[in-house]
Scaffold this motif. Structure first.
Motif, PDB file in Angstrom:
ATOM      1  N   ARG A  46       3.876  75.016   5.686  1.00 25.23           N
ATOM      2  CA  ARG A  46       3.315  75.609   6.903  1.00 25.23           C
ATOM      3  C   ARG A  46       2.365  74.625   7.592  1.00 25.23           C
ATOM      4  O   ARG A  46       2.361  74.498   8.819  1.00 25.23           O
ATOM      5  N   THR A  47       1.546  73.948   6.785  1.00 23.43           N
ATOM      6  CA  THR A  47       0.611  72.979   7.350  1.00 23.43           C
ATOM      7  C   THR A  47       1.361  71.848   8.039  1.00 23.43           C
ATOM      8  O   THR A  47       1.029  71.448   9.164  1.00 23.43           O
ATOM      9  N   SER A  48       2.378  71.320   7.391  1.00 23.50           N
ATOM     10  CA  SER A  48       3.138  70.196   7.944  1.00 23.50           C
ATOM     11  C   SER A  48       3.885  70.596   9.210  1.00 23.50           C
ATOM     12  O   SER A  48       3.932  69.835  10.188  1.00 23.50           O
ATOM     13  N   LEU A  49       4.467  71.780   9.217  1.00 23.90           N
ATOM     14  CA  LEU A  49       5.165  72.251  10.411  1.00 23.90           C
ATOM     15  C   LEU A  49       4.195  72.397  11.576  1.00 23.90           C
ATOM     16  O   LEU A  49       4.514  72.042  12.717  1.00 23.90           O
ATOM     17  N   ALA A  50       2.994  72.911  11.296  1.00 22.55           N
ATOM     18  CA  ALA A  50       1.997  73.077  12.351  1.00 22.55           C
ATOM     19  C   ALA A  50       1.560  71.736  12.923  1.00 22.55           C
ATOM     20  O   ALA A  50       1.181  71.646  14.097  1.00 22.55           O
ATOM     21  N   ARG A  51       1.620  70.687  12.104  1.00 25.43           N
ATOM     22  CA  ARG A  51       1.262  69.346  12.574  1.00 25.43           C
ATOM     23  C   ARG A  51       2.444  68.644  13.234  1.00 25.43           C
ATOM     24  O   ARG A  51       2.373  67.462  13.541  1.00 25.43           O
ATOM     25  N   CYS A 246      -4.966  75.247   6.725  1.00 27.41           N
ATOM     26  CA  CYS A 246      -4.436  74.933   8.046  1.00 27.41           C
ATOM     27  C   CYS A 246      -3.753  76.150   8.654  1.00 27.41           C
ATOM     28  O   CYS A 246      -3.758  76.331   9.856  1.00 27.41           O
ATOM     29  N   PHE A 247      -3.209  77.005   7.813  1.00 34.62           N
ATOM     30  CA  PHE A 247      -2.467  78.167   8.311  1.00 34.62           C
ATOM     31  C   PHE A 247      -3.240  79.432   7.989  1.00 34.62           C
ATOM     32  O   PHE A 247      -3.761  79.600   6.894  1.00 34.62           O
ATOM     33  N   MET A 248      -3.342  80.345   8.952  1.00 41.25           N
ATOM     34  CA  MET A 248      -3.976  81.638   8.729  1.00 41.25           C
ATOM     35  C   MET A 248      -3.193  82.699   9.500  1.00 41.25           C
ATOM     36  O   MET A 248      -2.894  82.525  10.681  1.00 41.25           O
ATOM     37  N   GLU A 249      -2.825  83.775   8.811  1.00 38.56           N
ATOM     38  CA  GLU A 249      -2.159  84.880   9.490  1.00 38.56           C
ATOM     39  C   GLU A 249      -3.089  85.447  10.549  1.00 38.56           C
ATOM     40  O   GLU A 249      -4.295  85.548  10.361  1.00 38.56           O
ATOM     41  N   GLU A 275      -8.800  71.943  13.508  1.00 37.45           N
ATOM     42  CA  GLU A 275      -8.514  72.281  14.905  1.00 37.45           C
ATOM     43  C   GLU A 275      -7.541  73.443  15.046  1.00 37.45           C
ATOM     44  O   GLU A 275      -7.701  74.298  15.926  1.00 37.45           O
ATOM     45  N   LEU A 276      -6.533  73.507  14.185  1.00 42.55           N
ATOM     46  CA  LEU A 276      -5.535  74.561  14.302  1.00 42.55           C
ATOM     47  C   LEU A 276      -6.140  75.937  14.042  1.00 42.55           C
ATOM     48  O   LEU A 276      -5.894  76.889  14.787  1.00 42.55           O
ATOM     49  N   LEU A 277      -6.939  76.047  12.983  1.00 42.57           N
ATOM     50  CA  LEU A 277      -7.578  77.329  12.699  1.00 42.57           C
ATOM     51  C   LEU A 277      -8.589  77.673  13.783  1.00 42.57           C
ATOM     52  O   LEU A 277      -8.732  78.840  14.170  1.00 42.57           O
ATOM     53  N   GLY A 278      -9.300  76.657  14.248  1.00 49.84           N
ATOM     54  CA  GLY A 278     -10.255  76.894  15.327  1.00 49.84           C
ATOM     55  C   GLY A 278      -9.575  77.455  16.561  1.00 49.84           C
ATOM     56  O   GLY A 278     -10.089  78.367  17.228  1.00 49.84           O
ATOM     57  N   LEU A 279      -8.387  76.941  16.872  1.00 47.75           N
ATOM     58  CA  LEU A 279      -7.636  77.416  18.030  1.00 47.75           C
ATOM     59  C   LEU A 279      -7.220  78.875  17.844  1.00 47.75           C
ATOM     60  O   LEU A 279      -7.341  79.696  18.765  1.00 47.75           O
TER      61      LEU A 279
END
Length: 308
Positions: A46-51, A246-249, A275-279
């Motif tokens: 999930r982390t890698s896909l988000a990046r 990096c990933f949060m539901e 940054e991803l969680l912050g967004l």
């Protein structure tokens, strides 16, 4: 035993903290006996896909089917399904990658992975993240010294930060002595994912909840546990460290925001995150909650990559 390149300064990290150029093992100091690696692989994927990195999962033939893997990774989010459809998620079997004709050839394997790295960049992804179940080796009765030599020999491939790899060694198949040696030829070890939470008092009296390893409990439950350990029911100062996630539901993020908003006036929950969680938190209204403050760290590779 044959000499290998060792790394005396071994480090153990959460899967989400791996970056391009990292070569890690999961097994020695990782999952315990009988544990499945899929909880780690799911977070890593999930982390890698988000990046916007391509993900290559190299699995044992006796592991889950491809459709089962996608369902496990996706969990109804649509992320893994879309990634498979777009080619961002690739599923292979370890016998296909390492011993396609029943024999192991180091040069052929290195060439195959090099081709996968080049293909990922040609397709426009920002990198390649790999997991490899190394259970193929006992299948072909490969000498363990030779396997150690192979793992040590691939170190130069990681000099350029083009891809990341986690090698999984099942303790039941390989044994403790071999795994100890394998741990020494990998610069990094991946943490087992547990539901333990480190809650402690910070330097200025604040409560710090360190979520270095996310497990079955949600971030909302971690914050609630930290609140339960307060000595006072009045205003509170808490720090929730989510930098290893990096990933949060979305529903977990909403629960976290709602709990922070329910705290007494004058309270402050500082969430440290990437940054991803912050967004995600900001999109759900975190900035509108006076009791909630975000401390966002730059995350390499998040904004890079081609659009697909």
């Amino acid at each position: 035993m044959t000499d290998t390149t060792e790394h005396p300064a071994e480090r153990t990290v959460a899967a989400e903290r791996l970056r391009l150029g990292d070569h890690a093992c999961l097994g020695p100091g990782g999952t315990g006996d009988g544990d499945s690696p899929w909880r780690v692989f799911t977070a890593y994927t999930r982390t890698s896909l988000a990046r916007r990195e391509k993900v290559l999962l190299v699995m044992d033939p006796d592991d889950l089917s491809n459709d089962e893997v996608v369902a496990l990774l996706d969990q109804g989010s649509g992320q893994a399904v879309r990634a498979r459809q777009s080619g961002q998620l690739s599923l292979r079997r370890n016998t296909e990658m390492y011993v396609p004709d029943g024999r192991f050839h180091e040069e052929r394997t290195i060439e195959a992975y090099t081709d996968e790295v080049n293909r990922a960049y040609d397709e426009g992804w920002s990198g390649l993240s790999i997991t490899a179940d190394m259970g193929w080796a006992p299948r072909v009765n490969l000498d363990q010294d030779r396997l150690l030599e192979y793992e040590a020999s691939v170190a130069p491939l990681f000099a350029d930060p083009l891809f990341t790899a986690i090698c999984w060694y099942d303790r039941k198949r390989f044994g403790d002595e071999f795994l100890a040696g394998m741990g020494r030829v990998h610069p990094l070890r991946v943490k087992a994912r547990t539901d333990e939470v480190d809650v402690r008092e910070g330097p200025e009296g604040e409560v710090v909840a360190d979520v270095a390893e996310s497990g079955p409990r949600t971030e909302f439950e971690v914050l609630r546990e930290a609140l339960a350990r307060r000595e006072s029911a009045g205003p509170s100062r808490l720090v929730l460290d989510l930098r290893d996630l990096c990933f949060m539901e979305a529903h977990c993020a909403w629960q976290l925001i709602s709990l922070a908003a329910s705290l007494p006036p004058g309270s402050q929950v500082t969430v440290r995150c990437g940054e991803l969680l912050g967004l995600v938190l900001r999109q759900l209204g975190a900035d509108e909650v006076p009791q909630l403050a975000l401390s966002v760290e730059d995350e390499p590779g998040v904004s890079e990559g081609a659009e697909h």
